[in-house]
Design an enzyme around this catalytic site. Structure first.
Site, short mmCIF file in Angstrom:
data_model
loop_
_atom_site.label_atom_id
_atom_site.label_comp_id
_atom_site.label_asym_id
_atom_site.label_seq_id
_atom_site.Cartn_x
_atom_site.Cartn_y
_atom_site.Cartn_z
CB CYS A 1 -24.25 -22.82 -33.58
SG CYS A 1 -24.73 -21.15 -33.50
CG HIS B 1 -20.30 -22.83 -34.75
ND1 HIS B 1 -20.96 -22.49 -35.64
CD2 HIS B 1 -20.59 -21.91 -33.95
CE1 HIS B 1 -21.60 -21.59 -35.67
NE2 HIS B 1 -21.37 -21.00 -34.42
CG ASN C 1 -22.15 -17.66 -35.77
OD1 ASN C 1 -22.84 -18.89 -36.46
ND2 ASN C 1 -22.41 -17.64 -34.72
O1 UT7 Z 1 -22.80 -19.14 -32.72
C1 UT7 Z 1 -23.41 -18.91 -31.37
C2 UT7 Z 1 -22.16 -18.40 -30.27
N1 UT7 Z 1 -21.74 -17.28 -30.20
C3 UT7 Z 1 -20.73 -16.86 -30.23
O2 UT7 Z 1 -19.94 -17.70 -29.85
C4 UT7 Z 1 -20.35 -15.27 -29.81
C5 UT7 Z 1 -19.32 -15.19 -28.79
N2 UT7 Z 1 -19.23 -13.91 -28.47
C6 UT7 Z 1 -18.14 -13.34 -29.32
O3 UT7 Z 1 -17.85 -13.51 -30.18
C7 UT7 Z 1 -17.69 -11.76 -28.80
O4 UT7 Z 1 -18.25 -11.62 -27.38
C8 UT7 Z 1 -18.22 -10.58 -29.62
C9 UT7 Z 1 -17.65 -10.69 -30.90
C10 UT7 Z 1 -19.88 -10.57 -29.74
C11 UT7 Z 1 -17.99 -9.32 -28.78
O5 UT7 Z 1 -16.40 -9.07 -28.55
P1 UT7 Z 1 -15.83 -8.77 -27.07
O6 UT7 Z 1 -14.65 -8.85 -27.12
O7 UT7 Z 1 -16.68 -9.83 -26.10
O8 UT7 Z 1 -16.55 -7.41 -27.01
P2 UT7 Z 1 -17.74 -6.84 -25.76
O9 UT7 Z 1 -18.88 -7.39 -26.00
O10 UT7 Z 1 -16.97 -7.03 -24.43
O11 UT7 Z 1 -17.73 -5.32 -26.19
C12 UT7 Z 1 -16.49 -4.48 -26.19
C13 UT7 Z 1 -16.98 -2.94 -26.63
C14 UT7 Z 1 -18.06 -2.47 -25.99
O12 UT7 Z 1 -17.91 -1.14 -25.82
P3 UT7 Z 1 -17.75 -0.57 -24.39
O13 UT7 Z 1 -18.99 -1.04 -23.61
O14 UT7 Z 1 -16.45 -1.36 -23.89
O15 UT7 Z 1 -17.45 0.74 -24.61
C15 UT7 Z 1 -19.40 -2.80 -26.97
O16 UT7 Z 1 -20.26 -1.70 -27.28
O17 UT7 Z 1 -17.23 -3.15 -27.87
C16 UT7 Z 1 -18.24 -2.44 -28.56
N3 UT7 Z 1 -18.87 -3.05 -29.89
C17 UT7 Z 1 -18.54 -2.60 -30.81
N4 UT7 Z 1 -17.77 -1.74 -31.26
C18 UT7 Z 1 -17.68 -1.50 -32.82
C19 UT7 Z 1 -19.68 -4.18 -29.76
N5 UT7 Z 1 -20.19 -4.49 -30.95
C20 UT7 Z 1 -19.52 -3.56 -31.90
C21 UT7 Z 1 -19.26 -3.44 -33.23
N6 UT7 Z 1 -18.59 -2.19 -33.49
N7 UT7 Z 1 -19.79 -4.00 -34.04
#
Ligand code: UT7
Length: 324
Positions: free
Chosen positions: A112, A251, A281
């Site tokens: 990125c 970004h 992204n």
């Molecule tokens: O460009 C490269 C750099 N990359 C980034 O900057 C990405 C950085 N990270 C993020 O943007 C966020 O961490 C995400 C959007 C990927 C995830 O958001 P989060 O608030 O960190 O969620 P999490 O990973 O802590 O997951 C929370 C919950 C989980 O369920 P449980 O374990 O709490 O029951 C996931 O399984 O959300 C669940 N989950 C989803 N639910 C519905 C993960 N993906 C999805 C989804 N739809 N697509």
């Protein structure tokens, strides 16, 4: 000799994939995606449409905006992690398609951050005597996305953005670029299979290791800290303050990351270019697409002070400060 951005261009494939479409593919919801990421839709390349096809369109638009002929280019740099082929470099395919007969061409891989890294390379080459360098960020992230993995497939999109970096004797100038990396965090975002560590095989495909894997939550925290740190040191290196900025073009990974960075810096939202809702992204294409939209919307004008901020796999982070 100083370097400046003489013109910008971008291109996005026509197919739109909405959150409602994703609801039909994996266990997710429009509400979850919008709340956690700020994304509403993203563009997806057509079958057979590859990284160089997007790059050529963006490159043509940047050349037209800069009034520079392809034959006047000294170099073409394509920042990408989704090139047409493992070899040759996608930049060579672009060089041929544009008819840039005098240009050197190579790709740059910094995920990125690729565009900002490539911009710093172009800046250095202009300072050492080149006249015009075309810098393109182009990605077909849909080709390395696992469409069965809801943790990642809702995040990424395809597109390309480009700038012509030219020698400048006026007030327009790339004031400084700042590049960082921390390879101890290389496992936070990676495509584990398909390279020399784990060459393509039936096993790689059966385990879906040719697709992007990300530890989202850990990445999120480092992203906020890194973007804040590099923004502060970029301004300090130029003896400027947050208040002096006309526009911050970050970004576009996640609206919550960007809001946290704005809070920490005390940067009002009207000074930040945001289009993550429409593209998701797009990795190395993200900043040059946002930059081109900001220019075309009149949010960047002659004299504007613009800061870029990138973050991604590697891990890498990077910034640039530009007097337009
Ligand atoms: O460009 C490269 C750099 N990359 C980034 O900057 C990405 C950085 N990270 C993020 O943007 C966020 O961490 C995400 C959007 C990927 C995830 O958001 P989060 O608030 O960190 O969620 P999490 O990973 O802590 O997951 C929370 C919950 C989980 O369920 P449980 O374990 O709490 O029951 C996931 O399984 O959300 C669940 N989950 C989803 N639910 C519905 C993960 N993906 C999805 C989804 N739809 N697509």
């Amino acid at each position: 000799m100083k370097a400046c951005i003489a013109g910008t261009g971008s291109y996005a494939p026509t197919r739109v994939l909405t959150n409602a479409d994703l609801e039909r593919m994996v266990a997710t919801s429009d509400e979850w995606i919008q709340e956690r990421t700020g994304i509403r839709e993203r563009r997806i390349a057509a079958t057979g449409e590859a990284c160089s096809d997007l790059a050529v369109q963006a490159g043509k638009r940047a050349l037209a905006a800069a009034s520079v002929a392809a034959s006047d280019l000294d170099m073409i740099l394509v920042a990408t992690c989704t090139g047409d082929y493992p070899l040759p470099a996608t930049a060579c395919l672009v060089q041929h398609q544009l008819g840039a007969t005098h240009a050197a061409a190579c790709d740059l891989s910094a995920a990125c951050c690729g565009f900002v890294y490539a911009l710093s390379v172009a800046d250095a080459y202009i300072k050492s005597g080149m006249r015009h360098v075309l810098v393109i960020g182009s990605e077909v992230m849909s080709a390395i996305t696992d469409w069965t993995d809801r943790n990642t497939c809702v995040l990424f999109g395809d597109g390309a953005g480009a700038v012509v970096v030219s020698a400048s004797d006026g007030a327009q100038e790339i004031l400084s670029t700042h590049l960082r990396s921390d390879g101890t965090l290389c496992e936070l975002i990676m495509v584990p299979g398909g390279g020399s560590r784990m060459p393509p095989s039936e096993h790689v495909i059966a385990e879906r290791r040719q697709y992007i894997k990300m530890k989202g939550n850990e990445t999120f925290k480092v992203a906020v800290r890194s973007l804040e740190e590099i923004a502060r040191s970029t301004l300090a290196a130029n003896d400027l303050r947050v208040e002096d900025l006309d526009l911050y073009v970050p970004h576009q990974a996640n609206i919550r990351i960007l809001k946290a960075v704005m809070d920490r810096l005390g940067l009002p939202i009207d000074k930040v270019m945001l289009n993550v809702d429409r593209y998701g992204n797009t990795s190395a294409a993200s900043i040059p697409i946002a930059l081109d939209e900001a220019v075309r919307e009149g949010r960047i004008k002659k004299g504007s002070l613009v800061m870029l901020g990138a973050f991604g796999a590697g891990l890498t982070w990077a910034s640039a400060l530009i007097r337009w």
